[in-house]
Design a protein around this motif. Structure first.
Motif, mmCIF file in Angstrom:
data_model
loop_
_atom_site.group_PDB
_atom_site.id
_atom_site.type_symbol
_atom_site.label_atom_id
_atom_site.label_comp_id
_atom_site.label_asym_id
_atom_site.label_seq_id
_atom_site.Cartn_x
_atom_site.Cartn_y
_atom_site.Cartn_z
ATOM 1 N N GLY A 22 0.725 -0.838 -0.250
ATOM 2 C CA GLY A 22 -0.282 -0.279 0.113
ATOM 3 C C GLY A 22 0.663 1.223 0.385
ATOM 4 N N ARG A 23 2.239 1.446 0.698
ATOM 5 C CA ARG A 23 3.100 2.039 0.429
ATOM 6 C C ARG A 23 3.271 2.739 -0.926
ATOM 7 N NH1 ARG A 23 6.695 1.496 5.789
ATOM 8 N NH2 ARG A 23 7.703 4.052 5.322
ATOM 9 N N PHE A 24 3.244 1.794 -1.692
ATOM 10 C CA PHE A 24 4.134 1.718 -3.386
ATOM 11 C C PHE A 24 3.349 2.296 -4.530
ATOM 12 C CE2 PHE A 24 7.158 -0.822 -1.226
ATOM 13 C CZ PHE A 24 8.066 -0.296 -1.055
ATOM 14 N N ALA A 25 3.421 2.886 -5.649
ATOM 15 C CA ALA A 25 2.979 3.440 -6.508
ATOM 16 C C ALA A 25 2.372 2.451 -6.955
ATOM 17 C CB ALA A 25 3.490 4.628 -7.033
ATOM 18 N N PRO A 26 1.441 2.118 -8.291
ATOM 19 C CA PRO A 26 1.177 1.113 -8.951
ATOM 20 C C PRO A 26 2.226 0.570 -10.026
ATOM 21 C CG PRO A 26 -0.775 2.104 -8.646
ATOM 22 C CD PRO A 26 0.492 2.872 -8.290
ATOM 23 N N LEU A 27 2.913 1.559 -10.220
ATOM 24 C CA LEU A 27 4.158 1.197 -11.636
ATOM 25 C C LEU A 27 5.154 0.483 -10.536
ATOM 26 C CD1 LEU A 27 6.032 1.506 -13.823
ATOM 27 C CD2 LEU A 27 6.577 3.532 -13.090
ATOM 28 N N SER A 28 5.036 0.694 -9.369
ATOM 29 C CA SER A 28 6.453 0.134 -8.319
ATOM 30 C C SER A 28 6.273 -1.531 -8.145
ATOM 31 C CB SER A 28 7.032 0.678 -7.225
ATOM 32 O OG SER A 28 7.406 1.411 -7.878
ATOM 33 N N VAL A 29 5.126 -1.833 -8.245
ATOM 34 C CA VAL A 29 4.432 -2.607 -7.350
ATOM 35 C C VAL A 29 4.122 -4.263 -9.254
ATOM 36 C CG1 VAL A 29 2.765 -4.523 -6.917
ATOM 37 C CG2 VAL A 29 3.042 -2.036 -5.594
ATOM 38 N N ARG A 30 3.601 -3.743 -10.482
ATOM 39 C CA ARG A 30 3.441 -3.994 -11.028
ATOM 40 C C ARG A 30 5.508 -4.553 -11.644
ATOM 41 N NH1 ARG A 30 0.191 -0.305 -13.321
ATOM 42 N NH2 ARG A 30 2.131 1.034 -14.558
ATOM 43 N N GLU A 31 6.047 -3.574 -11.092
ATOM 44 C CA GLU A 31 8.028 -3.518 -12.175
ATOM 45 C C GLU A 31 8.013 -5.157 -11.429
ATOM 46 O OE1 GLU A 31 9.234 -2.598 -14.142
ATOM 47 O OE2 GLU A 31 8.077 -1.711 -15.331
ATOM 48 N N ALA A 32 8.119 -4.995 -10.193
ATOM 49 C CA ALA A 32 8.771 -5.807 -8.871
ATOM 50 C C ALA A 32 7.610 -7.247 -9.114
ATOM 51 C CB ALA A 32 8.197 -5.365 -7.427
#
Length: 240
Positions: free
Chosen positions: A224-234
């Protein structure tokens, strides 16, 4: 080599740099392709002019430039990199990045201010990412005391310095300081810039190749602390 109060790195004397730059400028200029240069510059958002050398051509030319030359020491690496950076065309910067990657072991922890200068001058992902993973990362691996500098870089206002801190462990694999990696990602989780958000996802995705469960568990706790872009990439290679 020295660093002025203004943070400008002095170019040391180097006869090897004289030879390299003489060969380099003559060789690259002779192969310049103006028709290719314009679209290459546009693709890199006009960060710098280009000569129009494709990567395979440029690297083949680079091999002829350094053929028969001795291995550099740190002063040589500094002089070559800084003098390349003084030239406007981007291919000269690429040459410096490749040269530093090849000769990273010649440089001590004292080279870090030079690396920072390169990261923060004519900055764009095409040079910053390679400097982060192959030069800064190598310096920190060789001298762990430099992690204190990375702890400062991750909170730097310059987004490229912060991106470098995020990416410096990119090639560490099992040697990754997981706690530091995750804390860096959390510190910059709210950063508004695309390139920092992308770097968060990239460094997590790369570490997931070594320890996917650790990355999955970290994101399960902190997603929840991360932008969707960061999560998708990870999560590209490991799933939710």
């Amino acid at each position: 080599m020295g660093v002025t109060d203004a943070g400008i790195v002095d170019v040391p004397f180097s006869t090897l740099a004289d030879t390299v730059l003489e060969r380099l400028t003559a060789t690259y200029a002779a192969a310049a392709d103006p028709e290719r240069a314009a679209p290459m510059q546009a693709y890199m958002k006009d960060v710098a002019p280009f000569l129009g050398l494709t990567t395979p051509v440029r690297r083949a030319l680079s091999r002829t430039v350094v053929e028969g030359l001795p291995r550099p020491d740190e002063a040589d690496c500094t002089a070559i990199a800084l003098r390349c950076w003084q030239l406007p065309e981007r291919e000269y910067h690429y040459f410096a990045v490749d040269y530093l990657r090849r000769h990273a072991r010649a440089c001590s922890s004292g080279f870090l201010p030079v690396a920072r200068h390169l990261v923060t001058t004519v900055s764009w992902w095409d040079t910053v990412d390679a400097l982060a993973a192959h030069t800064v990362g190598a310096l920190v691996a060789a001298d762990p005391k430099l992690t204190a500098d990375m702890d400062l870089w991750i909170v730097d206002d310059d987004l490229w310095v912060a991106r470098t801190a995020l990416l410096h462990q990119l090639r560490y694999k099992e040697r990754t300081d997981t706690e530091r990696l995750f804390s860096y990602c959390l510190h910059q989780s709210g950063h508004p810039d695309f390139f920092v958000r992308k770097a968060i996802g990239w460094c997590l995705r790369e570490y997931a190749k070594t320890d996917p469960e650790a990355v999955r568990a970290f994101l399960a706790r902190e997603r929840g602390r991360f932008a969707p872009l960061s999560v998708r990439e990870a999560l590209k290679n490991i799933g939710a």
